[in-house]
Design an enzyme around this catalytic site. Sequence first.
Site, PDB file in Angstrom:
ATOM      1  CG  HIS A 186      -2.491 -20.666 -41.670  1.00 13.50           C
ATOM      2  ND1 HIS A 186      -3.024 -21.660 -42.438  1.00 13.50           N
ATOM      3  CD2 HIS A 186      -3.019 -20.802 -40.438  1.00 13.50           C
ATOM      4  CE1 HIS A 186      -3.837 -22.383 -41.698  1.00 13.50           C
ATOM      5  NE2 HIS A 186      -3.851 -21.882 -40.474  1.00 13.50           N
ATOM      6  NE  ARG A 293     -15.475 -17.299 -30.269  1.00 17.94           N
ATOM      7  CZ  ARG A 293     -14.797 -16.189 -29.943  1.00 17.94           C
ATOM      8  NH1 ARG A 293     -13.561 -16.275 -29.523  1.00 17.94           N
ATOM      9  NH2 ARG A 293     -15.368 -15.007 -30.047  1.00 17.94           N
ATOM     10  CD  GLU A 428     -24.043 -14.660 -28.504  1.00 18.69           C
ATOM     11  OE1 GLU A 428     -23.046 -14.258 -29.108  1.00 18.69           O
ATOM     12  OE2 GLU A 428     -24.247 -15.860 -28.267  1.00 18.69           O
ATOM     13  CG  ASP A 452     -23.042 -12.918 -32.531  1.00 20.08           C
ATOM     14  OD1 ASP A 452     -23.028 -12.695 -33.754  1.00 20.08           O
ATOM     15  OD2 ASP A 452     -22.649 -13.979 -32.024  1.00 20.08           O
ATOM     16  NE  ARG A 462     -19.194 -12.085 -35.573  1.00 16.16           N
ATOM     17  CZ  ARG A 462     -19.128 -12.877 -34.512  1.00 16.16           C
ATOM     18  NH1 ARG A 462     -20.233 -13.152 -33.813  1.00 16.16           N
ATOM     19  NH2 ARG A 462     -18.003 -13.389 -34.115  1.00 16.16           N
ATOM     20  CB  CYS A 499     -16.511 -13.526 -23.710  1.00 15.94           C
ATOM     21  SG  CYS A 499     -18.142 -13.989 -24.274  1.00 15.94           S
TER      22      CYS A 499
HETATM   23  C1  PEP Z   1     -19.719 -12.691 -29.348  1.00 11.16           C
HETATM   24  O1  PEP Z   1     -20.678 -12.812 -30.105  1.00 11.16           O
HETATM   25  O2  PEP Z   1     -19.359 -11.598 -28.856  1.00 11.16           O
HETATM   26  C2  PEP Z   1     -18.904 -13.864 -28.984  1.00 11.16           C
HETATM   27  C3  PEP Z   1     -17.965 -13.777 -28.071  1.00 11.16           C
HETATM   28  O3  PEP Z   1     -19.155 -15.024 -29.613  1.00 11.16           O
HETATM   29  P1  PEP Z   1     -18.688 -15.398 -31.091  1.00 11.16           P
HETATM   30  O4  PEP Z   1     -17.700 -14.360 -31.536  1.00 11.16           O
HETATM   31  O5  PEP Z   1     -18.115 -16.759 -30.994  1.00 11.16           O
HETATM   32  O6  PEP Z   1     -19.980 -15.344 -31.850  1.00 11.16           O
HETATM   33 MG    MG Z   2     -21.540 -14.760 -30.514  1.00 12.99          MG
END
Ligand code: PEP
Ligand code: MG
Length: 570
Positions: A186, A293, A428, A452, A462, A499
């Site tokens: 934070h 999201r 993804e 992803d 990740r 995204c």
């Molecule tokens: C992604 O996987 O690139 C994505 C945008 O979704 P998240 O980061 O919420 O898994």
């Molecule tokens: Mg994702």
Amino acid sequence: MKGIGVSPGISIGKVFLKEEIEIKVEKKNIESSSDEIAKLNDAIEKSLKEVKSIHEYALKNLGEKEAEIFSAHKLMLEDPEFIGLIKGKIEDENVNAEWGVQEASNNYISILENMDNEYLKERAADIKDISKRLINNLMGIENISLSTLEEECIIVSKDLAPSDTAQMRKDKVLGFVTEVGGRTSHTSIMARTLELPAVVGVKDITKAVKSNDIIIIDGDEGTIIINPTQDEINAYKEKRKAFEEFKNKLKELKNSKSISKDDHKVEIAGNIGTPKDIDKVIENGGEGVGLYRTEFLYMDRDKLPTEEEQFKSYKIVAEKLEGRPLVIRTLDVGGDKELPYLEMPKEMNPFLGYRAIRLCLDRVDIFKVQLRAILRASAYGNVKIMFPMVSNLKEFRDAKQILEEMKSELRAENIPFNENIEVGIMVEIPSAAIQSDVFAKEVDFFSIGTNDLIQYTLAVDRGNENISYLYSQYHPAVLRLIKMTIENGHKEGIWVGMCGEAAGDERLIPILLGMGLDEFSMSASSILKARYTIKNISKVEMENMIEEVLNLETPLQVKQYIDEKITFKH
Ligand code: PEP
Ligand code: MG
């Protein structure tokens, strides 16, 4: 010295070393537990007052979202379970109140710190903050407030509690450096909101400096220079000037379109997690929302959100966007995002498991409520639906069929919605990218989720720092999948967006433009910089480089190639 730059910008100034007074809480046996409980109640009351005033200060100076943390602190100080645990310790073990507070919070902290979830781990800092405040108040030690600093300074401290950061006056505090912390704590989030340069994770910085030393901090690079030479000061002043000028230049782009030098138009949108985030997207000139999201609506609570609650959240965002596109992604939990009340099974490989669309197609009851809420919101703006983690066509067809059923229900109930709502998928999972020619015939759009896609293509978790050196958006294999997806989408006449974090990566944007990406969706703070990048490159020039880039052998070569051939000066 080097740390993690968590909030960009450069500050040069005097150090204010916030020395932690090491408070040692001793265990004492007491005679009357009622006296201790009375002392505790007084300390709770005093702490509540302090937290309330920080909350008000934060509301005024930081905004609602940041102030929320202090509502949570207030709740914690009133939480019957937490306070009950402290009182239980005092009464059952006949110990002093300070000891009771320390023990009770240590219980909470060790549970949080052992969690596999980065976000919850960071919340241990909030419990530490509250317990320190309570203990100080029990011991009659004044809680120091950073809002009373008289002179301009850069704060150096082992750690900064969220309440310390919230009280920093922007006219006095030029930035801060801490020994602990990460990007998602934070304290770091607040530094970005306050636009205060900050570097965290600088080992032993509190031993290396004294108050009144001169220090330079570079919140981009994470660099710290203690007692710099005049030449170093001059160089960083130049850099700071360039940074400020660039920031101002970016602001001018707020209302302009995202058009390349050779007149190719793309769309730059924002990613949001809660309805409040939309304000920052609009402030930064976002042309829509490419990823909402929705899972955050389902978190931090103890039961599923109702259709009405969801509808309200989606509708607010749709209306605020005034016709600009809003891509609402259906529930994506599982993996690293758990919903305690769903009692999801413990899995060996959560990222390969019961997640996102897989869970929704299994828990159709949950899915239907969300689809109805999204459909209803589609009557109030330019709403599109996106399914996450689609790995085979049947999943998309099944999801679409449930959506059609919900449309029929709404029709029968005479509830308005957009009959022609666009329905797309996130690309993804490598199988979806490889089969994107097949998917493109049935979906209305693709949005590439590189976060992803990289982890699944390269088999690199990740969130695992031990192998993070292998996780790269510049890997030629990842870039080939991206190119394939864009081409296959365009062959069928659908738009293709991105995204994942890579969409906001300054280095990659030119390559993505060259590949023909139509929409770039990113965190609000990256939008203007991305627009600037697009405006300064030519699509045709980029197109001509793509083949060469895709034939490079390693991620490092790709990165170096881009740096040599494309990167332009700000
Ligand atoms: C992604 O996987 O690139 C994505 C945008 O979704 P998240 O980061 O919420 O898994
Ligand atoms: Mg994702």
